[in-house]
Design a protein around this motif. Structure first.
Motif, mmCIF file in Angstrom:
data_model
loop_
_atom_site.group_PDB
_atom_site.id
_atom_site.type_symbol
_atom_site.label_atom_id
_atom_site.label_comp_id
_atom_site.label_asym_id
_atom_site.label_seq_id
_atom_site.Cartn_x
_atom_site.Cartn_y
_atom_site.Cartn_z
ATOM 1 N N GLY A 158 -22.080 -23.175 20.576
ATOM 2 C CA GLY A 158 -21.147 -22.332 21.327
ATOM 3 C C GLY A 158 -20.006 -23.172 21.862
ATOM 4 O O GLY A 158 -19.658 -24.219 21.306
ATOM 5 N N THR B 12 -22.557 -23.083 25.410
ATOM 6 C CA THR B 12 -22.935 -21.734 25.853
ATOM 7 C C THR B 12 -24.148 -21.198 25.090
ATOM 8 O O THR B 12 -24.793 -20.249 25.528
ATOM 9 C CB THR B 12 -21.758 -20.768 25.687
ATOM 10 O OG1 THR B 12 -21.249 -20.872 24.341
ATOM 11 C CG2 THR B 12 -20.636 -21.093 26.658
ATOM 12 N N LYS B 13 -24.496 -21.830 23.940
ATOM 13 C CA LYS B 13 -25.627 -21.357 23.145
ATOM 14 C C LYS B 13 -26.835 -22.289 23.189
ATOM 15 O O LYS B 13 -27.844 -22.025 22.541
ATOM 16 C CB LYS B 13 -25.198 -21.155 21.690
ATOM 17 C CG LYS B 13 -24.187 -20.049 21.465
ATOM 18 C CD LYS B 13 -23.868 -19.922 19.978
ATOM 19 C CE LYS B 13 -22.833 -18.847 19.696
ATOM 20 N NZ LYS B 13 -22.482 -18.811 18.247
ATOM 21 N N GLY B 14 -26.714 -23.400 23.909
ATOM 22 C CA GLY B 14 -27.829 -24.344 23.962
ATOM 23 C C GLY B 14 -27.346 -25.769 24.152
ATOM 24 O O GLY B 14 -26.173 -26.001 24.444
ATOM 25 N N ILE C 78 -30.972 -28.081 19.133
ATOM 26 C CA ILE C 78 -30.861 -26.866 19.945
ATOM 27 C C ILE C 78 -32.197 -26.143 20.062
ATOM 28 O O ILE C 78 -32.539 -25.605 21.116
ATOM 29 C CB ILE C 78 -29.818 -25.905 19.321
ATOM 30 C CG1 ILE C 78 -28.463 -26.599 19.212
ATOM 31 C CG2 ILE C 78 -29.669 -24.634 20.159
ATOM 32 C CD1 ILE C 78 -27.488 -25.890 18.313
#
Length: 333
Positions: free
Chosen positions: A145, A240-242, A259
């Motif tokens: 992200g 934002t995703k990991g 991740i």
């Protein structure tokens, strides 16, 4: 045809670099000369590594017609002059970090290398490890992200003169901080908008501890260095995703936590000599291979440690030093 290397100075990192080269195909890399201020040290180093020529002083290696590229592993304050001397005599240069003592010197050296149409790279070996290449792919693919935060610490108990003495270009910013800065830049891919730094200096006026925030348009990197104690020595890149963590030896990592929480590992081979002075030093082979590929392709810089990358890093180092009060003689010139 093998890239023909000259080695300038015979310290611990020079041993590790030449040993790492021995893990690469002999028809791709060959060390043909070594130079040191002390002839005996040069000859001893040459005997240890099977190098055909040993020189006292640096002029002879600069003039050696067989040497194509010089690895400069001298003390920090000598990087500019030695690298310039090699470039003047038509040699490509791989110079240990920091490229120079400050941005002003680095800019002069880069401009000179470009005018001579010769390859020059700061030896930020981290970026050529498979783990760093993988991290970059994960960032560029959007898997993480938007990058929001980087947390990185680098500290050991370091009492050597090289780190503790101002005249030798000491301090943790130039010795360790360059690694924390470069991984922050690897993640955010833009110069910081603002820098906030605090630090502790020793009696000789160089930093032995620092904490800094590099504030970017989309997030912040929190970096810490220490010459007084061992820190966690890992880099955590948070999106934002990991997040991805470069484990333990983040500056030369053979593993990372991805991740999804899995650990990915890239084992290193051995050099001819099983002894290395520093962790994972056989990984110096990756930057050496980058140098060979760039020079054979006629490139003047590497896209992974570009001239602009080195200038941005030097500028950040200068600003952190300014805020905490570290000045070198090179700053006054």
């Amino acid at each position: 045809m093998a890239l023909k290397w000259g080695i300038v100075t015979t310290g611990f990192i020079a041993h590790d670099f030449v040993n790492a080269l021995s893990s690469l195909p002999a028809n791709e890399h060959e060390v043909v000369a070594v130079a040191a201020r002390n002839k005996n040290k040069a000859e001893e180093f040459a005997a240890t590594h099977g190098i055909p020529r040993a020189y006292e002083g640096y002029e002879s290696i600069a003039k050696d017609p067989e040497v194509e590229v010089v690895y400069v592993a001298a003390l920090n304050p000598n990087h500019y002059e030695i690298s310039k001397q090699m470039l003047e005599h038509g040699k490509h240069v791989l110079c240990e970090k920091p490229l120079c003592m400050n941005e002003k010197e680095a800019r002069k050296l880069i401009t000179f290398a470009e005018s001579k149409k010769l390859f020059l790279m700061e030896a930020i070996w981290s970026r050529f490890f498979p783990s760093y290449r993988y991290l970059k792919r994960q960032i560029e693919s959007g898997a993480l992200g938007d990058i929001k935060e980087v947390n990185v610490t680098f500290g050991f108990h370091l009492d050597s003169d090289r780190v503790q003495k101002r005249a030798l270009g000491g301090g943790t910013i130039l010795d360790l901080g360059v690694y924390t800065i470069q991984v922050s830049q690897w993640a955010f891919r833009e110069p910081p908008k603002e820098i906030k730094a605090t630090g502790k200096l020793n009696d000789d006026g160089v930093d032995i501890e620092t904490k800094s925030e590099l504030i970017y348009s989309t997030g912040v990197a929190k970096i810490q260095t220490s010459a007084t104690k061992k820190l966690k020595n890992e880099a955590v890149i948070i999106g934002t995703k990991g997040q991805i963590t470069l484990n333990d030896t983040f500056w030369c990592p053979i593993s990372l936590t991805d991740i999804d929480g899995t650990v990915k590992t890239w084992p290193l081979p051995n050099g001819k000599d099983p002894h290395f002075n520093f962790p994972n030093s056989c990984g110096l082979r990756y930057e050496a291979e980058e140098v060979r590929q760039c020079i054979r392709a006629g490139l003047l810089q590497s896209e992974h440690v570009s001239h602009n990358d080195s200038l941005v890093i030097a500028k950040i180092e200068d600003e952190i030093r300014r805020q905490i009060g570290v000045k070198y003689d090179a700053d006054e010139q």
